[in-house]
Design an enzyme around this catalytic site. Structure first.
Site, PDB file in Angstrom:
ATOM      1  N   GLN A 131       0.816  -1.207   0.000  1.00 55.37           N
ATOM      2  CA  GLN A 131       0.000   0.000   0.000  1.00 55.37           C
ATOM      3  C   GLN A 131       0.852   1.260   0.000  1.00 55.37           C
ATOM      4  O   GLN A 131       0.535   2.234  -0.678  1.00 55.37           O
ATOM      5  CB  GLN A 131      -0.926   0.009   1.220  1.00 55.37           C
ATOM      6  CG  GLN A 131      -1.735   1.287   1.388  1.00 55.37           C
ATOM      7  CD  GLN A 131      -2.638   1.579   0.213  1.00 55.37           C
ATOM      8  OE1 GLN A 131      -3.027   0.674  -0.516  1.00 55.37           O
ATOM      9  NE2 GLN A 131      -2.988   2.844   0.023  1.00 55.37           N
ATOM     10  N   GLU A 132       1.940   1.254   0.751  1.00 51.27           N
ATOM     11  CA  GLU A 132       2.752   2.462   0.888  1.00 51.27           C
ATOM     12  C   GLU A 132       3.495   2.810  -0.394  1.00 51.27           C
ATOM     13  O   GLU A 132       3.561   3.979  -0.780  1.00 51.27           O
ATOM     14  CB  GLU A 132       3.748   2.291   2.040  1.00 51.27           C
ATOM     15  CG  GLU A 132       3.127   2.269   3.426  1.00 51.27           C
ATOM     16  CD  GLU A 132       2.636   3.642   3.858  1.00 51.27           C
ATOM     17  OE1 GLU A 132       2.862   4.626   3.126  1.00 51.27           O
ATOM     18  OE2 GLU A 132       2.020   3.717   4.936  1.00 51.27           O
ATOM     19  N   SER A 133       4.084   1.819  -1.051  1.00 51.99           N
ATOM     20  CA  SER A 133       4.971   2.125  -2.180  1.00 51.99           C
ATOM     21  C   SER A 133       4.748   1.252  -3.408  1.00 51.99           C
ATOM     22  O   SER A 133       5.345   1.513  -4.451  1.00 51.99           O
ATOM     23  CB  SER A 133       6.429   1.951  -1.742  1.00 51.99           C
ATOM     24  OG  SER A 133       6.695   0.579  -1.463  1.00 51.99           O
TER      25      SER A 133
END
Length: 546
Positions: A424-426
């Site tokens: 989700q973050e990257s």
């Protein structure tokens, strides 16, 4: 349709060698031999690294006292194709050669705050500059340059905390996006009654919803219903009206409103959300037959609620297809890409892949996912669609497996959770930098990384190093897990919004109600997506990973 993989994925890396231009580029960067750089520019025109090579060469020529040559080289640079890491060199080159300051100031306006006001900028250039300044946090410069662009003034004032001024500017602004900042500022400075007057004056559905949302956060369910009911004919309106009725214990009314919402639900995730909440409402009414009918319908949809429904029924959350690949793709292309990876140019590798994105076959993407899973997933989504077997096969990779395993064992954080947060973050891009300056695979800002590093004894110097980033991110998850005593929903909300903020939010016993009433829209979406990915990765990793 589940397909059969009929061709083995050959380890092309060991069969590949770097293309000539990358061998020469590496030699130039190591030796700074000017003639090697000239050879590259003459014989590999249009290469993905040409513009940054020109910056490097111009820099070396200036140091060698060959200013006229440097001028000829730098004039061919497209500044839009040069990364921010070259900002300092470019600024010095521009200054030394006394070039027209406008192009470099438009590209890197944060470096020329005193010059911007004297430049003759087009409207498009001014907006480009203002957007860049906002992302860099140069709000005072935005105020000087914004002029009659009231939205930019409003945003800058809001981020500076000058809320009374925000309200005054928003009152006179014709851009509806500025009104939202004005409403929030009025709530914080003048109170809810003044905010109500502002919303009623503007008669904007989005303002009515924001006002209703604020009242909902304060526990004023009746007031929230009143304003949300005026927020337009849309799914958001009906869903939250139903949710309020659910909170009031008016389950049959909630069911009727959800039925109206169902008519407006378009995508798979929207449908899953409505079906799942119909299940919850019907369970409260006592109609278990119809409740499980809607829960069953939710299992056929995508996203968080589809995954939750499948878990509740005992089905697999994620059915990864096995691909039948019609051919072996383009061996020459794959060999070239693998060679670039071997040469150690991951950024240029990505640019090379993106250049060929319209011609890449499923086989090509399977091989590319070994060296750049981020780009493989992105291209699969754009080229074949998120519903395709190609995308679904590639969507949940497990790169950096050894690092993740070590981090998991060291901090006692489940590897599935590490992968879910990372995705989700990257989306597994180790070089990404967010607007808030969060960096790397698990998107850590410098301040948080330094704090976590000191607490857990981890060197936080290079956040673009995968091992450093994963260790720090996992250590932070460990801290949050201990803080919230394993409450995964609040752990994830805190990773996104900060544990100090989350500590001020009301914790409903019902996890799903708590998630839907997270005050920040970004955090609501974040928690749902990470939980969904977590459920998927638990299954993927139990089968040995991708």
């Amino acid at each position: 349709m589940v397909l059969l993989l009929t061709l083995l994925l050959l380890p092309l890396v060991c069969l590949s060698k770097p293309p000539l231009e990358y061998i020469l580029l590496k030699r130039y960067l190591e030796t700074r031999d000017i003639y090697t750089a000239y050879y590259l520019l003459s014989n590999f025109r249009g290469s993905v690294f040409e513009d940054e090579l020109r910056v490097e060469l111009a820099w070396d020529l200036l140091k060698a006292g060959r200013g006229e040559e440097a001028l000829k080289v730098i004039k061919g640079v497209d500044l839009g194709r040069v990364r921010d890491i070259y900002a300092d060199k470019l600024t010095r080159i521009w200054s030394y050669l006394r070039l027209d300051p406008k192009p470099i100031a438009v590209r890197f306006p944060e470096r020329f705050p005193d010059l911007l006001g004297s430049l003759n900028l087009t409207e498009e250039e001014r907006r480009e500059v203002l957007n860049r300044l906002l992302t860099k946090g140069r709000y005072e410069t935005v105020l000087k340059l914004a002029g009659d662009l009231c939205l930019y003034r409003t945003v800058a004032l809001y981020r500076l905390g000058r809320l009374r001024e925000v309200a005054r500017v928003a009152q006179r602004c014709d851009d509806k996006r500025a009104w939202r900042y004005g409403l929030v500022s009025l709530i914080k400075t003048s109170g809810i009654e003044e905010a109500k007057r502002f919303a009623l004056k503007k008669k904007d559905p989005d303002l009515y919803f924001l006002l209703g949302w604020e009242l909902l956060m304060r526990g004023d369910l009746k007031g929230a219903r009143r304003y949300i009911a005026r927020s337009g004919e849309n799914l958001r309106r009906y869903f939250y009206l139903a949710l309020i009725r659910y909170m009031e214990g008016r389950y049959r009314i909630a069911y009727e409103i959800l039925s109206e919402a169902e008519e407006l639900a378009k995508g798979s995730m929207e449908k899953a959300r409505i079906y799942f909440w119909k299940f919850k409402v019907l369970m409260e009414i006592g109609d278990k037959v119809m409740a499980y009918y809607y829960l069953s319908r939710a299992t056929g949809e995508e996203g968080f609620y589809g995954a939750v429904a499948r878990k509740m029924i005992g089905e697999r959350v994620y059915r990864r297809p096995v691909l039948r690949v019609a051919d072996g793709g383009d061996p020459a292309t794959l060999s070239r890409l693998m060679g670039i990876a071997e040469a150690g140019f991951p950024y240029y590798l990505r640019l090379e892949i993106l250049r060929k994105r319209d011609t890449l076959s499923p086989w090509d993407l399977l091989e590319i996912s070994r060296i750049d899973p981020h780009t493989a997933v992105v291209i699969a989504a754009r080229r074949f669609g998120v519903g395709s077997d190609v995308y679904r096969y590639l969507a949940f990779p497990t790169p950096y497996r050894a690092i993740v395993r070590r981090a998991s064992e060291r901090f006692g954080v489940e590897d599935a959770l590490i992968y879910a947060v990372m995705r989700q973050e990257s989306l597994f891009d180790p070089f990404v930098v967010s607007r808030s300056d969060a960096k790397g695979l698990m998107q850590l800002i410098d301040k948080t990384a330094e704090w976590v590093g000191r607490r857990f004894g981890i060197n936080s110097e290079n956040l673009f190093n995968p091992e450093t980033n994963i260790l720090l991110g996992t250590a932070y998850l460990k801290f949050l897990m201990d803080l919230w005593e394993g409450d995964l929903v609040r752990v994830l909300a805190s990773y996104n919004a900060g544990h100090g903020v989350v500590s001020r939010w009301k914790r409903y016993e019902d996890d799903f109600l708590y998630i839907e009433l997270i005050p920040y829209r970004e955090t609501r979406k974040y928690v749902k997506r990470v939980l969904w990915f977590y459920y998927v990765y638990r299954e993927v990793l139990s089968e040995g990973g991708s």
